[in-house]
Design an enzyme around this catalytic site. Structure first.
Site, PDB file in Angstrom:
ATOM      1  N   HIS A  76      -3.985  -5.955   0.450  1.00  0.00           N
ATOM      2  CA  HIS A  76      -4.609  -5.978  -0.866  1.00  0.00           C
ATOM      3  C   HIS A  76      -6.043  -6.452  -0.785  1.00  0.00           C
ATOM      4  CE1 HIS A  76      -0.295  -6.303  -1.590  1.00  0.00           C
ATOM      5  NE2 HIS A  76      -0.522  -5.582  -2.644  1.00  0.00           N
ATOM      6  N   HIS A 136      -2.220   1.985  -1.933  1.00  0.00           N
ATOM      7  CA  HIS A 136      -1.619   1.865  -0.600  1.00  0.00           C
ATOM      8  C   HIS A 136      -1.186   3.199  -0.020  1.00  0.00           C
ATOM      9  CE1 HIS A 136      -1.510  -2.406  -1.416  1.00  0.00           C
ATOM     10  NE2 HIS A 136      -0.710  -2.235  -2.445  1.00  0.00           N
TER      11      HIS A 136
END
Ligand SMILES: Nc1ncnc2c1ncn2[C@@H]1O[C@H](COP(=O)(O)OP(=O)(O)O)[C@@H](O)[C@H]1O
Ligand SMILES: Nc1ncnc2c1ncn2[C@@H]1O[C@H](COP(=O)(O)OP(=O)(O)O)[C@@H](O)[C@H]1O
Ligand SMILES: [Mg+2]
Ligand SMILES: [Mg+2]
Ligand SMILES: [Mg+2]
Ligand SMILES: [Mg+2]
Lengths: 331, 216, 331, 216
Positions: free
Chosen positions: A218, A56
């Site tokens: 995700h 991320h």
């Protein structure tokens, strides 16, 4: 799968190694999967510890540095870190003023950070937690506590970090972080999935004419799949969801048009153009604006839009704080 | 009849790790339908660590020590949701096996599996029907408890327990997830077999094969 | 093609609109496709004008602001701007101290910027040009003047902008820019192509097991196609090419591991890890390091590595200058 | 015989624009083999501007005015390599047509095409054989110059000139590029037809069809 990697099972290890080397003026390593600001602990300062799965960046480790977080724990790709690196980061940043954990609302993170919190409290460290849940489309309003944390994390941490930098107390830092979270909403749209390296194949397949509204960070499927259409009409739908969830009319906001990692900056500016038009139509004053990759999902293509409704305290905190973290700077 | 001492438990753990890694892509695929596609990876990372730890165990370790080494390995390496769950499960297994030189009775494994499932429930707070690995584990526990009363060979008992888990894992297809990221999809997640339940069945199959010393 | 856009032929227009709105504290519009720092012209300061095709953000407009460029011209996607916006930017930034054009070596840019230069000189403005050609693999050393400009632009402009910020003369700014360019080398590798929006299909197709060594920043094919292999061995090959072209042994460098737009930051850090190992083995001291998307090619996946061999002047220029541009900040 | 006045030149430009846009994807594909895949886009953007400008022309404009409006449109909109080349070409065409009320002779077009090709060479500095649009244009210019001496209808002359250009464009396949980004590929660019030469043939076909008032 084509990636700039060696053995897929070594990605996180080698990424952490490179990350540390590239940011050695700002951070130090305090464990195999944990970092802290180089000058931690800072006397009198509440330590802010963030973390979550890898994949991320800039979230989460990228925000360690002046004006945002003090420490971070790296998990495997899309997997919460275990308690151990969280504990290591906590010990490294605690000056006695206490430590605040703040991360996105995912079951794995909650379990592991809670475990770390328990252990650290047993060691006599003051630890409080603010879990962030800005993603409007991940649960209905009545179940807002189930919502996950996505792009809005960046805006909330901007406020939290500024408060802690002023040497506010743990209670005060927690309070303003919770307030920022309560005033932040995000919606996202994904164009493509992404590939977890050790998996080797994209998490799911989106046909070339379909996109996912409500996509997370995700590469997991979103809330609904719709046909490709002009971005203005997609942004209209996303902004409707945000504005229906919290009353932003006539307020001041900090705004983020976030890229999910694989989307060109050019497209994010096309998105910002529309977001701004909608804000103007709703008399929302954009006091701070950010356009870029802040909370990503590997090479996923797509964007999310986050709005943080500001009061005077939050406004001034952002305005008056210089930020110099590993991957985000505000002069 | 085999003697399931600490060394054989350790060997079984190594076999479990091998089986999990063989199923990595399939587990990721299942997780990818409704989750973030990493379940096979998380399990592989965890079981690789378990396998390394098992190989480092002294030949005369107890079953409990072998199981505890698996708990410790999971604790440091995995994270995610599954990390704390398996850590707690292996630690509870170690606890249940505590003081025993071997685990030769079906009842030994019934109490170990029961302890593991209970520990997972305690950490993860999932209920039966929430579409988690417990929906494979609890039926398997009930099954082996029945077998413990009925009697029979340990090998056959563990094998049919693993089969029961696999069947239950397949049955998760019809459930709507209530826990973890899949829960956000609601009805959209129906029709897909739960990844964690599937890997649990792989783990139980690994134990069954490990104990019966069969190769695959 | 899936992109966050409306009509593909409107992308640049709408992107510019969003870019201007998002950066209105730093820049102003001075023409349909031209921008300048909000406070231009700055008395006594040489104006630096950059530009090129769109699709490379942060290059080129993203570097307008304190410490780097004063003005920029936007072209269409991967197409040099015409002379007109260059002229507009020139007029906007010229304080009388003169203007320097600096851009990557592409035929289209050279033709259009030269045209602008001629016209502006006719108007009595002092204009000089430094064309940048850091891409080692785009031509052999004997034909270095044919090499194109890629990721190294960012490092060169760091030096150039710092010098101009000190109110150095046009000759001095040109000299240090040319020196920085002469000391900068870049090599790149591409994993995927990219899609020009109004084209609608990827520029070329790379099979899932092949990569292009020597790839540029337009999704155009590179120097050679090879099979996928571990990134360390690819970086070794790229660094060999750099080190064979210029003697970096024992020197101080500024370094950029550049992402081409669609590559996750995590992978860039894996790359940096290897680059650093090679630098250490060659006693190259990394004084400044940058890891991120600086000169991109839409959503292309891949990376380039740039090294700028520093002398004391260039080192101190970078060290002592705060940068606050639209898309790059240095605190 | 048609009267090729300013209005018909303007109409032809609009037809050229339409044809170029119809060929956009094909031109991008050719450019993508060795270049950056945008040639069809750049030409479309330029010719859309030309088309808009042509539609704004007064009905009684001269051929030269029509051609100059195309030059101006290109100048502001396109950039790239092709922008200055076509801007110069159209400006030279306007120059060559200067003072003429109509362009009814083959010789008019021979001198216009010659002027265009020369202007492109002056700006772009490419030689014959460098694998650029000049490798289609120069053969076409030679061809129409021959026809101007031989005589015949203008329509037929422009059409066969366009055909000559297309054949020459196809022949660029065997050339190794020396100019622009494709030149960096050296021999790797052999075997691909040059994008700019191909679009030049489309442009000449557009003029031929426009002047002969045929639809496609
Ligand atoms: N609260 C819970 N209790 C028990 N098992 C759970 C729980 N939440 C999720 N699981 C199991 O974990 C699996 C997902 O694991 P994994 O993909 O490794 O974690 P993550 O969701 O963090 O990526 C699910 O398929 C499910 O079987
Ligand atoms: N110097 C030159 N002179 C004439 N034509 C050229 C020259 N350089 C390139 N071209 C033509 O331009 C075409 C490429 O145009 P285009 O793709 O629009 O520009 P760019 O290369 O800037 O993307 C080539 O196929 C070639 O025919
Ligand atoms: Mg996960
Ligand atoms: Mg998962
Ligand atoms: Mg181009
Ligand atoms: Mg091109």
């Amino acid at each position: 799968m084509k990636k700039l990697i060696n053995d897929p099972f070594d990605v996180v290890e080698e990424m952490v190694e490179g990350f540390l080397a590239a940011n050695d003026q700002i951070i130090k390593r305090v464990g195999k999967r944990s970092i802290a600001r180089a000058n931690s602990p800072i006397a009198g300062k509440v330590g802010i510890v963030v973390g979550g799965g890898s994949g991320h960046l800039p979230a989460f480790a990228g925000y360690v540095g002046k004006g945002m977080a003090d420490g971070a724990a790296f998990g495997n790709i899309f997997a919460s870190p275990p308690a151990k690196p969280v504990i290591e980061a906590t010990l490294a940043v605690d000056s006695g003023a206490g430590v605040m954990y703040t991360y996105g609302n995912y079951q794995g993170d909650c379990i592991n950070f809670d475990k770390a919190q328990d252990k650290c409290r047993e060691m006599g460290i003051k630890v409080e937690t603010v879990v962030l849940n800005d993603d409007v489309l991940s649960a209905p309003k009545a179940q807002a506590h189930k919502r996950r944390g996505i792009g809005g994390l960046f805006l909330v941490w901007h406020v939290a970090g500024a408060k802690a930098e002023q040497l506010a107390s743990l209670d005060e830092v927690v309070a303003v972080t919770a307030k920022a979270n309560a005033n932040t909403r995000t919606v996202g749209v994904g164009l493509t999935s992404c590939t977890v390296p050790a998996n080797g194949a994209p998490t799911f397949f989106l046909p070339d004419n379909e996109i996912e509204i409500g996509l997370g960070i995700h590469g997991e499927p979103g809330m609904k799949r719709v046909k490709v259409r002009p971005i203005d009409s997609i942004i209209d739908e996303l902004m409707d969801a945000i504005l229906a969830d919290l009353d932003y009319k006539g307020t001041d906001v900090a705004l983020l048009v976030n890229g999910l990692g694989g989307t060109p900056a050019e497209e994010l500016y096309v998105v910002y153009r529309r977001v701004k038009q909608i804000c103007e139509a709703n008399k929302i004053k954009i006091k701070f604006k950010h356009v870029g990759n802040q909370v990503t999902a590997l090479e996923m293509q797509g964007t999310s839009v986050s709005l943080l409704r500001l009061d005077t305290e939050m406004h001034d905190l952002i305005k008056n704080t210089t930020v110099d973290t590993c991957m985000y700077k505000k002069v | 009849m085999v003697n399931v001492d600490g060394a054989l438990v350790a060997k079984s753990l190594i076999l479990v790790a091998k089986k999990v890694e063989q199923n990595k892509d399939h587990l990721c695929e299942l997780d990818g339908e409704v989750g973030d596609g990493d379940h096979g990876v998380s399990m592989t990372i965890g079981m690789r660590a378990v396998s390394r730890a098992a190989k480092d165990l002294p030949a005369d370790c107890t079953p409990s020590e072998a199981l505890q080494s698996a708990a410790d390995a999971y604790a440091d390496e995995v994270g995610a949701t599954i990390g704390p769950l398996y850590e707690a499960a292996f630690a509870a297994a170690a606890q249940a096996a505590n003081g025993k030189k071997n685990l030769n009775e079906i009842a030994d494994w019934a109490s170990i599996y029961q302890a593991m499932a209970d520990a997972i429930q305690q950490v993860g707070k999932a209920q039966l029907g929430d579409k988690t690995l417990l929906d494979a584990f609890f039926p398997a526990v009930e099954h082996i408890k029945g077998l413990a009363k009925k009697g029979g060979t340990l090998e056959a008992a563990l094998l049919s327990t693993a089969e029961r888990a696999l069947k239950a894992a397949k049955d998760t297809r019809n459930l709507v997830p209530q826990k973890g990221r899949a829960s956000r999809l609601g009805d959209r997640a129906k029709g897909y077999q739960d990844a964690g339940a599937t890997s649990l069945a792989v783990v139980l199959k690994g134990f069954a094969d490990g104990v019966s010393k069969r190769k695959s």
